[in-house]
Design an enzyme around this catalytic site. Structure first.
Site, short mmCIF file in Angstrom:
data_model
loop_
_atom_site.label_atom_id
_atom_site.label_comp_id
_atom_site.label_asym_id
_atom_site.label_seq_id
_atom_site.Cartn_x
_atom_site.Cartn_y
_atom_site.Cartn_z
N LYS A 224 0.83 -1.22 0.00
CA LYS A 224 0.00 0.00 0.00
C LYS A 224 0.86 1.26 0.00
CE LYS A 224 -2.73 3.31 1.67
NZ LYS A 224 -2.42 4.54 2.42
N PRO A 241 -3.32 2.54 -4.78
CA PRO A 241 -3.11 2.10 -3.40
C PRO A 241 -4.41 1.53 -2.82
CG PRO A 241 -2.31 4.35 -3.73
CD PRO A 241 -3.09 3.98 -4.96
N ASP A 243 -6.27 0.73 0.32
CA ASP A 243 -6.38 0.82 1.77
C ASP A 243 -7.77 0.37 2.18
OD1 ASP A 243 -8.15 2.83 1.23
OD2 ASP A 243 -6.80 4.45 1.75
N HIS A 245 -10.36 2.03 2.86
CA HIS A 245 -11.47 2.72 2.18
C HIS A 245 -11.66 2.21 0.76
CE1 HIS A 245 -11.55 5.52 5.51
NE2 HIS A 245 -10.26 5.70 5.38
N PHE A 291 -12.17 7.92 -3.83
CA PHE A 291 -11.58 7.95 -2.48
C PHE A 291 -12.01 9.21 -1.75
CE2 PHE A 291 -8.15 9.34 0.36
CZ PHE A 291 -8.05 8.25 1.22
#
Length: 299
Positions: A224, A241, A243, A245, A291
């Site tokens: 990540k 990335p 993550d 979320h 995001f």
DNA sequence: GCTTAACCTGGACGC
DNA sequence: GCGTCCAGGTTAAGC
């Protein structure tokens, strides 16, 4: 603090950019907004002032640099103004209508080209942390170890040099909210010092997967964080990335079958491939819109 | 190849 | 006021 009227702002026309969305979308952690609506930040040893003008207009902004004025290349490079955003919107929406709401809401959100070193270390702080605390930690680090830069708004600080970080005091860093990440920062700075000069910068020339592999080989950098570095400072526009979320967004929009599954390396790669297959070369940019929408909720 | 625990710390939340 | 949980992850050990 001196009045901001003691210098002249330049004006950039016909540029699709939303400064607020770009500077607060969780890619960079040291921009702050003055009472006059001017965004202040640094790029290497240059301080930058930016202001959306008129208020909220996405196609025009004011800018100035310090201490050397009128460094347009620094500003344009950092904001990646060469990327034709509006062409990308059309591409994305044709393959994924669910993105239309986010591109309308954050029209002009751009991925930045940050100085690699600052991006590299700032994201060390991101593990198991909140954005507010990351911002505070990185600010403290710069103020303690970074070179001061004079501006009409007061002193800003450049991000610290590698040797300053390599020789930092672990106890002091822990006290500056870095916690268990403090020794990792110091060790990584020493690792980077042992590499050829500008090693990190040289990864801009490498293919995405090669650059990511180089980063992950460093102790303390996982998939990540490596993807964050690739996306936000190494021009790897397809890096996504994953993550907590992004995982939730992916499950909700594209892959309900992954709901409840642990984020193992296999699932991580599967999610990343999902974004790449939908949005292609600029998958990381598309991802940033969803995001930010997720982070800001229905506001 | 997956799960789990440890790693700092401050703020939110429930009681 | 106090205890508990959680937050933009990574690593190593155990299974």
């Amino acid at each position: 603090m001196k009045s901001p009227s003691s210098f002249e702002m330049n004006v950039a026309h016909d540029v699709c950019i939303d400064l607020r969305a770009t500077l607060t979308s969780g890619q960079a952690f040291r921009w702050r907004e003055s009472a006059e609506g001017i965004w202040l930040g640094t790029v290497e040893r240059t301080a930058i002032a930016l202001r959306q003008s008129p208020q909220g207009a996405p196609r025009r902004f004011e800018w100035q640099t310090f201490p050397t004025p009128n460094q347009w290349r620094v500003v344009a490079d950092y904001l990646r103004l060469e990327v034709p955003l509006e062409d990308l919107y059309a591409d994305w929406e044709s393959v994924e209508p669910s993105l239309a709401e986010a591109t309308r809401r954050f029209r002009g959100l751009r991925i930045l080209r940050q100085p690699p070193q600052e991006c590299f270390f700032a994201f060390q702080c991101a593990t198991c942390n909140t954005v507010v605390k990351i911002e505070r930690s990185v600010k403290k680090l710069a103020e303690r170890y970074g070179e001061p830069i004079e501006t009409p708004f007061g002193i800003l600080h450049a991000f610290p040099a590698l040797d300053a970080l390599a020789n930092a005091d672990e106890a002091v860093l822990r006290g500056d909210l870095w916690g268990y990440r403090a020794p990792r920062v110091i060790n990584l700075a020493r690792h980077l010092l042992a590499k050829p000069p500008l090693w990190l910068e040289s990864l801009r020339e490498a293919p995405y997967l090669e650059a990511k592999a180089e980063l992950v080989a460093l102790h303390g950098i996982g998939a990540k964080i490596a993807d964050c570095i690739c996306a936000f400072c190494l021009d790897k526009d397809s890096a996504t990335p994953v993550d907590t979320h992004i995982r939730q967004i992916t499950c909700r929009l594209f892959r309900p079958d992954l709901e409840g599954k642990s984020l193992t390396p296999r699932v991580y790669d599967e999610i990343a491939r999902e974004w790449h297959s939908r949005f292609g070369e600029y998958a990381g940019w598309a991802q940033q819109y969803l995001f930010l929408a997720e982070m800001q909720g229905g506001r």
